[in-house]
Enzyme design. Structure first.
Site: not given
Ligand code: NAG
Ligand code: NAG
Ligand code: NAG
Ligand code: NAG
Length: 361
Positions: A308, A328
């Site tokens: 990620h 994020n």
């Protein structure tokens, strides 16, 4: 009074059924809240099963991770493996670049106890939190969010750049560019620059059939093993969409001339973050889907399985525990208003191993 075994059994079944019914009501509310559309009754039944399993997993995660709070998020209808293949990238080990790629060591005399780019210069180096939707396009957000910060710090221009451009045009991933931020900087360098999100809004991660969705096909160099299995997505894709023609020298809003990496050393990363601006980082996000708050610090989190890409914007200390502040791309309602904290100084989940930045012209 003697209670017969049969009566106890009946009582238990009734209790279980009631618990299940209330869980089902919660699931109905969850579907509504997160605007979930399932393709079939089977898909919905599977989602409900995952939701129930995740309720148990949340109890276990909260027990095993004091200092972090986990709970229901919009990913609660996915199993861990489904989350991994849909939302995360295929795990890869940190890339070691040639020595000349690394920024020279900085002076680390005056590093404050806390720092946050959202609170510097009116917050212009950090744009609002976005949502990658149901596709593993984190790398496009991490890359362009770093460029947004550079564009602000160099030119005083705060603009949301197009993640969609990277998703649609920087598709070669592992066989060429894309997939990882350091490769995406190279795509941008060779293709004029980045246009804005207004010019080419993000649409490929939106659920099929949602207003504004687009599902451009993955180009054929995409390798499902190396780049992540997006076969479900690609089975219904739009073969007619070709947006990359929009990327012209006249249209681009930011140009990248080079990029660099930062050595795996928390103190150097702090100094570099203050000097440079928000930095692109990667981590192993296997347990992150159900995160709510606190310092993400799972006991087992292999730093060599990076899956990620996100944006490092600051750091702080909670009690005596140091953490990084990370932006994020799972929407502003996930986690801490779209952000999360992760343990600092121990390369937790690989977060200090793959730090890079673009250089804009
Ligand atoms: C940056 O831009 C803002 C408005 O866009 C302006 O108010 C400010 O004065 C500019 N700062 C500098 C240093 O030019
Ligand atoms: C994705 O779908 C398109 C259109 O059907 C096809 O041409 C392309 O090869 C597919 N990509 C992969 C990686 O399978
Ligand atoms: C995809 O990548 C894997 C792992 O590197 C490799 O073994 C495989 O041959 C590749 N497949 C294609 C179609 O290139
Ligand atoms: C990390 O960087 C700091 C500051 O430059 C230095 O003092 C320290 O020795 C480095 N740590 C390691 C493990 O290299």
């Amino acid at each position: 009074m003697r209670v017969s075994a049969g009566l106890i059994l009946v009582a238990c079944v009734v209790a279980a059924t009631l618990a299940e019914a209330s869980t089902y009501d919660d699931f109905v509310a969850f579907k509504k809240q997160h605007d979930k559309l399932y393709a079939s009754a089977e898909a919905e039944a599977k989602a409900f099963k995952n939701y129930q399993a995740n309720l148990e997993r949340i109890v276990e995660l909260n027990r095993a991770n004091p200092g972090t709070t986990f709970g229901i998020t919009r990913f609660a209808d996915m199993s861990q493996s489904e989350f991994g293949h849909k939302i995360l990238m295929a795990p890869r080990a940190p890339v070691v670049h040639e020595a000349a790629r690394y920024a020279p060591k900085l002076d680390v005399q005056d590093i404050p106890e806390s720092f946050d780019w959202r609170q510097q210069l009116g917050g212009g180096a950090v744009r609002p939190v976005e949502d990658q939707g149901d596709l593993g396009t984190c790398w496009a957000f991490s890359t362009k969010e770093n460029v947004e910060g550079q564009q602000f710090l160099k030119h005083n221009i705060s603009i949301t750049l197009s993640a969609e451009q990277l998703v649609e045009c920087d598709y070669n991933d592992c066989s060429g560019f894309g997939g990882w931020p350091y490769l995406s900087y190279q795509y941008i360098m060779k293709n004029y620059g980045l246009i804005s999100d207004d010019q080419l809004p993000y649409c490929s991660g939106l659920a099929y059939g949602k207003p504004g969705f687009c599902w451009p096909c993955l180009a054929s160099p995409w390798n499902f093993t190396m780049c992540g299995d997006e076969s479900d997505y690609n089975n219904s894709c739009d073969t007619t969409r070709h947006s990359c023609g929009l990327v012209t020298p006249q249209n681009v809003k930011a140009t990248v001339i080079d990029w660099f990496a930062v050595e795996n050393n928390a103190t150097q990363i702090q100094a570099q973050l203050m000097t440079t601006g928000p930095l692109s980082v990667l981590l192993n996000a296997g347990e992150l889907s159900l995160y709510h708050s606190g310092i993400y610090s799972p006991m087992i989190c292999n730093p060599a399985n990076l899956d990620h890409a996100v944006l490092l914007v600051g750091w702080g200390v909670s009690g005596s525990k140091p953490y990084w502040i990370i932006k994020n791309s799972w929407g502003p309602t996930w986690g801490l208003d779209g952000y999360f904290w992760i343990g600092r100084g121990t390369n937790k989940c690989g977060i200090e191993s793959t730090v890079t930045s673009s250089i804009v012209s």
